[in-house]
Design a protein around this motif. Structure first.
Motif, short mmCIF file in Angstrom:
data_model
loop_
_atom_site.label_atom_id
_atom_site.label_comp_id
_atom_site.label_asym_id
_atom_site.label_seq_id
_atom_site.Cartn_x
_atom_site.Cartn_y
_atom_site.Cartn_z
N PRO A 145 0.82 -1.21 0.00
CA PRO A 145 0.00 0.00 0.00
C PRO A 145 0.85 1.26 0.00
CG PRO A 145 0.02 -0.99 2.17
CD PRO A 145 0.72 -1.96 1.26
N LEU A 146 0.27 2.35 -0.48
CA LEU A 146 0.95 3.63 -0.50
C LEU A 146 1.06 4.15 0.93
CD1 LEU A 146 2.12 5.90 -2.29
CD2 LEU A 146 -0.17 6.95 -2.26
N LEU A 147 2.29 4.40 1.38
CA LEU A 147 2.53 4.78 2.77
C LEU A 147 3.12 6.18 2.91
CD1 LEU A 147 4.12 1.43 4.06
CD2 LEU A 147 1.73 2.13 4.22
N SER A 148 3.14 6.94 1.87
CA SER A 148 3.82 8.24 1.89
C SER A 148 3.21 9.23 2.87
CB SER A 148 3.83 8.84 0.48
OG SER A 148 2.51 8.95 -0.03
N ASN A 149 1.97 9.00 3.27
CA ASN A 149 1.33 9.90 4.24
C ASN A 149 1.81 9.66 5.66
OD1 ASN A 149 -0.26 11.21 2.33
ND2 ASN A 149 -1.95 9.76 2.56
N LEU A 150 2.50 8.56 5.88
CA LEU A 150 2.93 8.20 7.24
C LEU A 150 4.27 8.86 7.54
CD1 LEU A 150 1.97 4.40 7.27
CD2 LEU A 150 0.54 6.41 7.63
N THR A 151 4.27 10.16 7.64
CA THR A 151 5.52 10.92 7.77
C THR A 151 6.17 10.76 9.15
OG1 THR A 151 4.21 12.86 8.41
CG2 THR A 151 4.78 12.63 6.08
N MET A 152 5.44 10.24 10.13
CA MET A 152 6.01 10.04 11.46
C MET A 152 6.50 8.61 11.68
SD MET A 152 3.65 12.36 14.02
CE MET A 152 2.10 11.53 13.68
N LEU A 153 6.45 7.79 10.64
CA LEU A 153 6.81 6.37 10.76
C LEU A 153 8.28 6.21 11.14
CD1 LEU A 153 5.37 3.64 10.39
CD2 LEU A 153 6.32 3.57 8.08
N GLN A 154 8.53 5.38 12.18
CA GLN A 154 9.88 5.14 12.67
C GLN A 154 10.32 3.69 12.46
OE1 GLN A 154 9.77 6.29 16.79
NE2 GLN A 154 9.40 8.45 16.34
N TYR A 155 9.35 2.78 12.39
CA TYR A 155 9.66 1.35 12.30
C TYR A 155 8.69 0.70 11.33
CZ TYR A 155 10.59 -3.46 13.98
OH TYR A 155 10.93 -4.80 14.08
N SER B 64 12.81 8.42 1.02
CA SER B 64 13.06 9.84 1.31
C SER B 64 11.83 10.52 1.90
CB SER B 64 13.49 10.58 0.04
OG SER B 64 12.45 10.54 -0.94
N ASP B 65 10.67 9.87 1.78
CA ASP B 65 9.44 10.41 2.36
C ASP B 65 9.38 10.22 3.87
OD1 ASP B 65 8.44 11.17 -0.13
OD2 ASP B 65 7.49 9.22 -0.47
N PHE B 66 10.27 9.36 4.40
CA PHE B 66 10.18 8.97 5.81
C PHE B 66 11.41 9.47 6.57
CE2 PHE B 66 8.23 5.65 3.14
CZ PHE B 66 6.90 5.81 3.53
N SER B 67 11.39 10.72 6.97
CA SER B 67 12.55 11.32 7.64
C SER B 67 12.78 10.76 9.03
CB SER B 67 12.38 12.84 7.72
OG SER B 67 11.19 13.18 8.44
N GLU B 68 11.75 10.16 9.65
CA GLU B 68 11.87 9.64 11.01
C GLU B 68 12.21 8.15 11.03
OE1 GLU B 68 11.52 11.57 13.73
OE2 GLU B 68 11.20 13.31 12.42
N LEU B 69 12.22 7.50 9.87
CA LEU B 69 12.37 6.05 9.80
C LEU B 69 13.76 5.60 10.25
CD1 LEU B 69 10.56 3.66 8.89
CD2 LEU B 69 11.78 3.73 6.70
#
Length: 383
Positions: A338-348, A364-369
């Motif tokens: 699924p498209l997950l680009s909206n999950l900008t706070m995702l860490q794991y 690059s969409d996930f700065s917190e990952l």
């Protein structure tokens, strides 16, 4: 001219005695000195009373004692603290018995004795503490056989928070005790207590933690009667049977962990849990599909590990923009990622060991990952 010898001797003898800036009854002062001697607190309890670590004097009486890194036995003279409201003696090396004189501290509201080495005796005297709101007897080491929680505890009419974590003292919580206690928080994780019945708990309870314990063998239908629950952790208990449909009545849940059990059957609908922030359902085979998670807009933690899920991951996952942790590894999930680009706070993010297809996401969409694993799928592309 030097200081006279008699004056030096006088100053030495006065060291450690309280000044008169804080006056308390003589019986309480004697009890403090007995406690200082018994628990070897001379280094922390010296000089004026207002400098003694963890001691609070209020309105001319001992109001609170909080002692750390002590060893020894509790003196019976502790009963002199008739106005004390807080007694914190947890995480020490206290030996001997818990003195029955504690039951005479009728103003006590907070009692913490966890992680000590007491010899077990009957604790029925604790039932006299009618103002007690917090009781912690967790992780107390003992070689004695466990007993039932005393019937006298039913008189703890103010008790809101009971911690018996890792407890080997008690084997049974009598229903006539648990029903009367006005508990809002009960923690029994890692304990030997058995026979806990949801219908035997006061329905005011909001926090129930029984993970890694022997409290129950299955999740009873009566769990639905605890409608004020916001926290339920019944993980790592080898629970059998099905997850009861009455679980959906717990609409105030914010934390739900039923992982690492041996449930069978279907997972009940999840849409009633609109306040849910933490959801873990891993480690048991599921019949059918995973219920819709569309309404779980407050979810920050999602773990669905080793559930043998066969349906694809709902595209709604990408709309749960508060998610910080996703672990769905070890399933048989098919379909596209699924498209997950909206999950900008995702860490794991762990989706390994599934049957997912499609293209690897742009990280690059996930700065917190900080953790990303999609190994053993059928995804294409490079990271």
């Amino acid at each position: 001219m030097g200081i006279p010898l008699f004056l030096l001797v006088f100053c030495f003898l006065m060291q450690g005695l309280p000044t008169q800036s804080l006056e308390i009854p003589e019986a309480e002062l004697d009890a403090l000195y007995a406690l200082r001697t018994s628990l070897d607190l001379a280094s922390d309890w010296s000089g004026p009373l207002d400098s003694w670590k963890g001691l609070e004097i209020k309105d001319g009486h001992v109001a609170s004692i909080n002692i750390k890194n002590a060893h020894g036995t509790l003196p019976k003279g502790i009963s002199a603290f008739t106005n004390i409201t807080t007694l914190i003696l947890g995480q020490n090396r206290l030996l001997g018995t818990i003195p029955a004189e504690i039951g005479m501290l009728r103003n006590l509201e907070y009692l913490d004795l966890h992680e000590n080495l007491f010899v077990i005796t009957k604790l029925d005297f604790l039932g006299q503490l009618s103002r007690l709101t917090y009781l912690d007897l967790s992780s107390l080491l003992t070689d004695q056989l466990p007993e039932s929680i005393p019937e006298e505890w039913a008189q703890l009419s103010s008790l809101q928070h009971l911690r018996l974590v890792g407890n080997k003292w008690f084997s049974y919580l009598p229903p006539n005790v648990s029903k009367k206690l006005p508990l809002t928080r009960l923690e029994l994780s890692g304990s030997l207590i058995t026979g806990l019945l949801p219908q035997a708990l006061n329905p005011v309870i909001s926090h129930l933690d029984i993970h890694d314990s022997f409290c129950i063998t299955s999740l009873y239908e009566s769990i639905g009667a605890l409608e004020n629950l916001t926290f339920l952790d019944a993980s790592q208990m080898s629970l059998t049977g099905s997850i009861p449909s009455t679980l959906t009545l717990l609409t105030r849940l914010q934390y739900l962990d039923l992982g690492l059990n041996v449930f069978s059957g279907v997972i009940p609908p999840l849409y009633p849990f609109q306040d849910l922030q933490y959801l873990s359902l891993g480690g048991f085979p599921v019949i059918g599909k995973l219920p819709s998670i569309t309404t779980l807009r407050n979810l920050t933690y999602l773990s669905l590990v080793d559930l043998s899920l066969s349906n694809g991951i709902s595209s709604a996952l990408g709309n749960l923009d508060k998610l910080r942790f996703i672990d769905v590894h070890g399933n048989q999930i098919t379909g596209t990622l699924p498209l997950l680009s909206n999950l900008t706070m995702l860490q794991y993010l762990n989706m390994a060991s599934n049957e997912l297809t499609g293209t690897l996401p742009d990280l690059s969409d996930f700065s917190e990952l900080s953790y990303f694993n999609v190994a053993k799928n059928k995804l294409e592309g490079t990271i």
